[in-house]
Write an enzyme that holds these catalytic residues in place. Structure first.
Site, PDB file in Angstrom:
ATOM      1  N   ASP A  12      -1.780   0.166  19.436  1.00 42.43           N
ATOM      2  CA  ASP A  12      -3.136  -0.004  19.964  1.00 42.43           C
ATOM      3  C   ASP A  12      -3.318  -1.371  20.622  1.00 42.43           C
ATOM      4  O   ASP A  12      -2.957  -2.404  20.035  1.00 42.43           O
ATOM      5  CB  ASP A  12      -4.172   0.130  18.839  1.00 42.43           C
ATOM      6  N   LYS A 209     -25.038   8.763   9.811  1.00 45.22           N
ATOM      7  CA  LYS A 209     -25.809   9.586   8.867  1.00 45.22           C
ATOM      8  C   LYS A 209     -24.943  10.171   7.753  1.00 45.22           C
ATOM      9  O   LYS A 209     -25.481  10.723   6.789  1.00 45.22           O
ATOM     10  CB  LYS A 209     -26.513  10.713   9.621  1.00 45.22           C
ATOM     11  N   GLY A 238     -13.660   7.800  11.580  1.00 41.10           N
ATOM     12  CA  GLY A 238     -13.458   9.207  11.253  1.00 41.10           C
ATOM     13  C   GLY A 238     -12.118   9.454  10.592  1.00 41.10           C
ATOM     14  O   GLY A 238     -12.014  10.269   9.661  1.00 41.10           O
ATOM     15  N   ASP A 239     -11.088   8.754  11.035  1.00 45.46           N
ATOM     16  CA  ASP A 239      -9.764   8.915  10.437  1.00 45.46           C
ATOM     17  C   ASP A 239      -9.741   8.378   9.006  1.00 45.46           C
ATOM     18  O   ASP A 239      -9.093   8.952   8.126  1.00 45.46           O
ATOM     19  CB  ASP A 239      -8.713   8.192  11.275  1.00 45.46           C
TER      20      ASP A 239
END
Length: 288
Positions: A12, A209, A238-239
């Site tokens: 990355d 949320k 999310g990962d």
């Protein structure tokens, strides 16, 4: 119990920007760094940092052995990460002042998975182990079909979204994971609703949320709220969530317990810059 993850491995490149560039605009980045990432690697690292035994199945360029060493330093077993002649996948990640990101991917070695090598890895799994999948490699459906034969739990992230990839693997999935955008894309593409999708369980992440879980077998639905934090970098949140959910289930937690634990881990992650390197450990989450 163990987690097997057929997943991407990326190098990355992070660029911190005052805002995302408009068409034709040139911006000076205020910071640049290089780290370990890829949706697959992030999920493997998250699950390993959560305390699970994790085997990563993937491919990297032969000259990037530091990538393998970094994964191992986080507790990920890289026995099934192959050296190939192609470049390691990489990502350009732009992060704005609000912590939001845009990402450009170069697939590289990630789409050079070998069918026999994938099957050989999964063949070492036991009944009840978990297979993690995402859409940054090839052979997801190939792996999922064999995992079902092995009576494994299959957790599939429909990201980056590709309706053809989802359709090929959907019948083998135990838990389908999407964010709200991906859920809308999938239901629109299939002309369906969430409750009609042919999967036993699904999770929809809701950003700040929290997340929603649904059983399409019983109709049960619940939501897990997320702690309120000030985001610095939402990359890999999310990962982190999925890796922690997988680790929680592997450790015998209920789905609600695993998701509550995972939302705390993801919330802590967004307060840190980076991807795999910035994912919190189980001890960090307890302190948080």
């Amino acid at each position: 119990m163990a987690i097997y993850n057929l997943g991407s491995v990326n190098i990355d490149h992070f660029y911190t920007l005052p805002h995302f560039p408009k068409p034709g605009e040139t911006l000076h980045a205020t910071d640049h760094s290089i780290g370990l990432g890829g949706k697959g690697t992030n999920q493997s690292v998250a699950a390993a940092k959560a305390g699970a035994k994790v085997y990563h199945i993937g491919a990297i360029g032969g000259r990037d052995q530091w990538v393998r060493e970094r994964m191992e330093s986080f507790g990920v077993d890289t026995t099934y990460v192959r050296d190939v002649k192609h470049d390691t996948g990489h990502a350009i990640i732009n992060v704005d002042a609000a912590g939001e990101n845009t990402i450009v991917l170069q697939e590289g070695a990630n789409i050079r998975q070998d069918a026999d090598a994938v099957l050989d890895a999964i063949d070492n799994a036991s009944q009840g182990d978990t297979l993690l999948l995402q859409n940054e490699t090839n052979l997801q459906d190939h792996a999922a079909k064999f995992a079902v034969v092995k009576k494994m739990r299959v957790i599939y992230s429909a990201a980056p979204f590709d309706v053809e990839a989802v359709s090929r693997v959907l019948s083998e999935v135990t838990i389908l994971v999407m964010n709200t955008v991906e859920a809308a894309q999938l239901t629109s593409a299939l002309g369906s609703t969430l409750d009609k999708l042919p999967v036993p369980q699904l999770i929809v992440t809701l950003g700040a949320k929290g997340a929603m879980w649904r059983s399409n077998e019983t109709g049960e639905v619940f939501e897990v709220p997320a702690p309120k934090v000030t985001p610095v970098d939402t990359t890999a949140a999310g990962d982190t969530f999925i890796g922690y959910v997988a680790a929680g289930l592997d450790n015998g937690m209920s789905i609600r317990e695993a998701m509550e634990w995972a939302t705390r881990a993801a919330a802590l992650k967004v307060t840190r810059k980076g991807t795999a390197d910035a994912i919190p450990t189980a001890e960090d989450v307890v302190g948080f």
